[in-house]
Design a protein around this motif. Structure first.
Motif, mmCIF file in Angstrom:
data_model
loop_
_atom_site.group_PDB
_atom_site.id
_atom_site.type_symbol
_atom_site.label_atom_id
_atom_site.label_comp_id
_atom_site.label_asym_id
_atom_site.label_seq_id
_atom_site.Cartn_x
_atom_site.Cartn_y
_atom_site.Cartn_z
ATOM 1 N N LEU A 259 0.829 -1.206 0.000
ATOM 2 C CA LEU A 259 0.000 0.000 0.000
ATOM 3 C C LEU A 259 0.864 1.257 0.000
ATOM 4 C CD1 LEU A 259 -2.754 -1.091 2.561
ATOM 5 C CD2 LEU A 259 -3.054 -0.778 0.100
ATOM 6 N N PHE A 260 1.967 1.217 0.712
ATOM 7 C CA PHE A 260 2.877 2.371 0.741
ATOM 8 C C PHE A 260 3.402 2.664 -0.662
ATOM 9 C CE2 PHE A 260 7.073 4.309 1.207
ATOM 10 C CZ PHE A 260 6.834 5.318 2.138
ATOM 11 N N THR A 261 3.793 1.621 -1.376
ATOM 12 C CA THR A 261 4.317 1.806 -2.732
ATOM 13 C C THR A 261 3.220 2.237 -3.699
ATOM 14 O OG1 THR A 261 5.997 0.112 -2.301
ATOM 15 C CG2 THR A 261 5.574 0.683 -4.601
ATOM 16 N N LEU A 262 2.054 1.607 -3.601
ATOM 17 C CA LEU A 262 0.952 1.956 -4.498
ATOM 18 C C LEU A 262 0.480 3.390 -4.287
ATOM 19 C CD1 LEU A 262 -1.134 -1.347 -4.275
ATOM 20 C CD2 LEU A 262 0.116 -0.517 -6.278
ATOM 21 N N ALA A 263 0.622 3.890 -3.070
ATOM 22 C CA ALA A 263 0.215 5.267 -2.779
ATOM 23 C C ALA A 263 1.256 6.291 -3.214
ATOM 24 C CB ALA A 263 -0.063 5.417 -1.288
ATOM 25 N N GLY A 264 2.335 5.820 -3.834
ATOM 26 C CA GLY A 264 3.344 6.743 -4.361
ATOM 27 C C GLY A 264 4.607 6.816 -3.555
ATOM 28 N N GLY A 265 4.757 5.948 -2.559
ATOM 29 C CA GLY A 265 5.963 5.956 -1.753
ATOM 30 C C GLY A 265 7.177 5.469 -2.543
ATOM 31 N N THR A 266 8.303 6.058 -2.286
ATOM 32 C CA THR A 266 9.539 5.673 -2.966
ATOM 33 C C THR A 266 10.558 5.216 -1.930
ATOM 34 O OG1 THR A 266 10.331 7.956 -2.888
ATOM 35 C CG2 THR A 266 9.138 7.271 -4.872
ATOM 36 N N GLY A 267 11.550 4.529 -2.423
ATOM 37 C CA GLY A 267 12.596 4.057 -1.529
ATOM 38 C C GLY A 267 12.252 2.716 -0.900
ATOM 39 N N SER A 268 13.083 2.320 0.037
ATOM 40 C CA SER A 268 12.931 1.012 0.677
ATOM 41 C C SER A 268 11.735 0.992 1.638
ATOM 42 C CB SER A 268 14.213 0.664 1.436
ATOM 43 O OG SER A 268 14.051 -0.524 2.179
ATOM 44 N N THR A 269 11.084 -0.142 1.687
ATOM 45 C CA THR A 269 9.966 -0.323 2.617
ATOM 46 C C THR A 269 10.322 -1.305 3.734
ATOM 47 O OG1 THR A 269 9.052 -2.080 1.213
ATOM 48 C CG2 THR A 269 8.252 0.162 0.831
ATOM 49 N N GLU A 270 11.595 -1.603 3.888
ATOM 50 C CA GLU A 270 12.021 -2.582 4.892
ATOM 51 C C GLU A 270 11.647 -2.164 6.306
ATOM 52 O OE1 GLU A 270 13.403 -5.596 4.500
ATOM 53 O OE2 GLU A 270 13.096 -5.371 2.339
ATOM 54 N N SER A 271 11.571 -0.866 6.535
ATOM 55 C CA SER A 271 11.267 -0.389 7.895
ATOM 56 C C SER A 271 9.790 -0.538 8.248
ATOM 57 C CB SER A 271 11.687 1.078 8.040
ATOM 58 O OG SER A 271 10.949 1.893 7.140
ATOM 59 N N ILE A 272 8.941 -0.771 7.254
ATOM 60 C CA ILE A 272 7.503 -0.925 7.517
ATOM 61 C C ILE A 272 7.262 -2.350 7.987
ATOM 62 C CG2 ILE A 272 5.195 -0.802 6.535
ATOM 63 C CD1 ILE A 272 6.245 1.194 4.505
ATOM 64 N N GLN A 273 6.791 -2.486 9.194
ATOM 65 C CA GLN A 273 6.651 -3.803 9.801
ATOM 66 C C GLN A 273 5.416 -3.846 10.698
ATOM 67 O OE1 GLN A 273 8.800 -6.610 9.433
ATOM 68 N NE2 GLN A 273 7.167 -7.662 10.549
#
Length: 469
Positions: A259-273
Motif C-alpha cells: 500500500l505504501f508503494t501503491l500510494a506513491g511511496g519511494t525508496g525502501s519499505t524494509e522499515s515498515i513492519q
C-alpha cells in the motif's frame, strides 16, 4: 389494509455498519475531488454457521480483518506516510456472508453520491480473502480475467502484481493462478459489476478453499492453529505470540508495504513492519475472549456490555453489533492519536477551535488501569474510524423482488414458554385417590340422610294423606 390496520411484522432485514478509515483524513460530509485516486484495502468482518448467533469465523473472517488492522497500524506510523501522493482507504465490510450486503450498499452509496468517494476515485483495489491457512507459506494473487481484457486495466493489474511481489518477505511466497481462472467469492466482484477496476484478491487457496469448516461452528481458533502452553493465565495468553500470529503479521507487513508503494511511496519499505504483539492480542480478543485488559482500555465507558468470552461475528438484525463496535474502537486505537482534552471537549469537539469534527471522530475511552489500582486513566482518542450503513439497498428502495440486491431477513419469533409439573410419588397418588373416594362416599351418605330428614330439618310439611268418604 382495512381489516388489518396494524399488521404483525414477521421478519427484519439483516443489517449493520461497515467500518472505514483513511490514511489521511477525509471530510465525511464532503466529496473527494473527482480527479483524486485512492487505494482501497478491504476485507470482510462477518461469518455464519448453521446455529443462530454462533459464528466464530476464525479462517473465514477474523484472520483477514486482523491482518488488515495490523497493516493499517503499520502504514499509519510508517515514515513519510502522511506525505504520500495518494490516500489509502481501509474498509471492513459487514454482511458479506449474505450476498455481499456491505459492499453492495457501499457501491450503491458511491453511485448515489452518499459517500465521500465515487467509483471513479478508486485507483486500485486490494482485498484480503481467507489467509490464515497458507500451504507452504503461499499466498495466491487472484485477478479478474474479464476486466483484464481492457488493456488499460490489465497494465494496472500487472503493476499491482509487481508491487506485491516486490513487497513480499521471505516468509511469504506469492503465486498467481491461471489467467483464465475467475475470481473466488469476494467483495471485489460487487465493485466489478459497476465498473472495471484494477484489483487483486489475496487468499490462501488456489482453487478450492483450504478451510474445511467454512461457515461452521468449528471454524475456531484451533482451526487456524492457535495454541498456547499449558498453565498460562488469561493475561499471559493475551500477550503470548503464537505461530498463527507470526504468520498473519507477515501478511499485514506485506499489505502495508504494498500500500505504501501503491500510494506513491519511494525508496525502501524494509522499515515498515506489522506488530506481532498487536496481532496476537487481536486474535485472542476476537476469537477467545474480548473481555480482556486491552479491549477494556480502548472502548467507551458505556460499551462494557459488548465484551465477553467466545465472540461471535454474525451480522444480526440489531446494529451496531458487538464486533462492529469493538472493531471500530480497535481501529481508532491503532490508527488514531491521543489528545489532551477533557471529557466534555472530547464528546463535543465542535465547541473547541481547531478540532475539525468533519475530518475526525473523537472517542472518550476508558484507558488502561493505573498500575495495580482498579482506577483507570481515561482519555480522548482522535481518529478517522467511521461507520457507514450495511443495509441492502433493496430495503431502502423498497424493491422486495430485486434481483440486483440481496433481501436477506431474519424471522421474528415469540418467546417459547413451558410449564413444568412434578410427578407425585406412588404413595401420594394412592393417598390422594383414597381420600377422594372417601370424600365421595361421605358426600353420598350425607346427601341421603339430609334428604330423608328434610321435613324435620327444614320444616317442610308432610304431603297430605288421601281423604276417605
Amino acid at each position: 389494509n382495512f381489516f388489518f390496520p396494524f399488521p404483525e411484522i414477521v421478519c427484519d432485514p439483516l443489517l449493520d455498519y461497515n467500518i472505514w478509515s483513511s490514511l489521511k483524513p477525509i471530510n465525511a460530509s464532503g466529496k473527494v475531488d473527482p480527479e483524486e485516486r485512492l487505494i482501497l484495502a478491504v476485507t470482510r468482518v462477518d461469518s455464519h454457521s448453521f446455529f443462530w448467533n454462533v459464528a466464530p469465523g476464525a479462517e473465514a473472517a477474523v484472520g483477514s480483518f486482523v491482518s488488515l488492522l495490523a497493516a493499517a497500524q503499520a502504514l499509519q506510523v510508517a515514515p513519510g506516510a502522511q506525505g504520500l501522493p495518494k490516500n489509502v482507504l481501509f474498509i471492513f465490510f459487514q454482511g458479506e456472508t449474505f450476498d455481499y450486503i456491505g459492499s453492495s450498499r457501499l457501491v450503491f452509496d458511491m453511485e448515489q453520491e452518499k459517500f465521500p468517494l465515487r467509483l471513479e476515485n478508486i485507483g486500485a483495489f486490494l482485498e484480503l480473502g481467507q489467509v490464515s491457512l497458507r500451504n507452504n507459506s503461499v499466498l495466491w494473487m487472484h485477478t479478474d480475467p474479464i476486466s483484464r481484457r481492457n488493456e488499460s486495466v490489465d497494465s494496472q493489474v500487472q503493476h499491482l502484481l509487481a508491487v506485491l511481489r516486490a513487497s513480499s518477505s521471505s516468509g511469504i511466497s506469492l503465486q498467481e493462478p491461471e489467467h483464465s481462472q475467475p475470481l473466488p467469492p469476494s467483495s471485489f466482484q460487487r465493485f466489478l459489476r459497476s465498473r472495471n477496476i484494477p484489483g487483486v484478491v489475496l487468499s490462501d487457496h488456489q482453487v478450492e478453499f483450504q478451510n474445511r469448516y467454512y461457515q461452521s461452528i468449528y471454524d475456531t481458533a484451533e482451526n487456524i492453529g492457535m495454541s498456547y502452553p499449558e498453565g498460562l493465565s488469561p493475561e499471559e495468553r493475551l500477550e503470548f505470540v503464537t505461530d498463527t500470529a507470526k504468520a498473519l503479521t507477515e501478511v499485514g507487513t506485506l499489505l502495508a508495504r504494498a500500500l505504501f508503494t501503491l500510494a506513491g511511496g519511494t525508496g525502501s519499505t524494509e522499515s515498515i513492519q506489522a506488530d506481532n504483539k498487536t496481532v496476537t492480542r487481536l486474535l485472542y480478543g476476537f476469537l477467545l475472549n474480548s473481555n480482556n485488559s486491552w479491549f477494556q482500555s480502548v472502548i467507551k465507558p458505556d460499551q462494557k456490555g459488548i465484551l465477553g468470552p467466545f465472540p461471535q461475528h454474525y451480522v444480526a438484525v440489531s446494529s451496531p453489533t458487538n464486533t462492529t463496535q469493538l472493531l471500530q474502537a480497535v481501529l481508532a486505537n491503532l490508527t488514531g492519536s491521543r489528545l489532551n482534552l477533557s471529557r466534555e471537549q472530547c464528546q463535543d469537539p465542535g465547541k473547541t477551535p481547531g478540532m475539525q469534527p468533519e475530518l475526525f471522530e473523537y472517542r472518550w475511552v476508558q484507558g488502561a488501569r493505573a498500575g495495580n489500582s482498579s482506577a483507570r486513566l481515561p482519555g480522548c482518542v482522535r481518529s478517522g474510524a467511521r461507520l457507514s450503513p450495511a443495509l441492502s439497498p433493496a430495503f431502502e428502495l423498497r424493491r422486495w423482488d430485486s434481483r440486483e440486491f440481496s433481501t436477506w431477513t431474519e424471522s421474528r419469533w415469540k418467546d417459547i414458554r413451558a410449564r413444568i409439573f412434578l410427578v407425585a410419588s406412588r404413595e401420594l397418588e394412592l393417598l390422594t385417590l383414597s381420600l377422594g373416594v372417601l370424600v365421595l362416599l361421605l358426600s353420598l351418605l350425607c346427601t341421603f340422610l339430609i334428604n330423608a330428614k328434610a321435613s324435620l330439618l327444614f320444616g317442610i310439611p308432610a304431603p297430605p294423606s288421601p281423604s276417605g268418604y
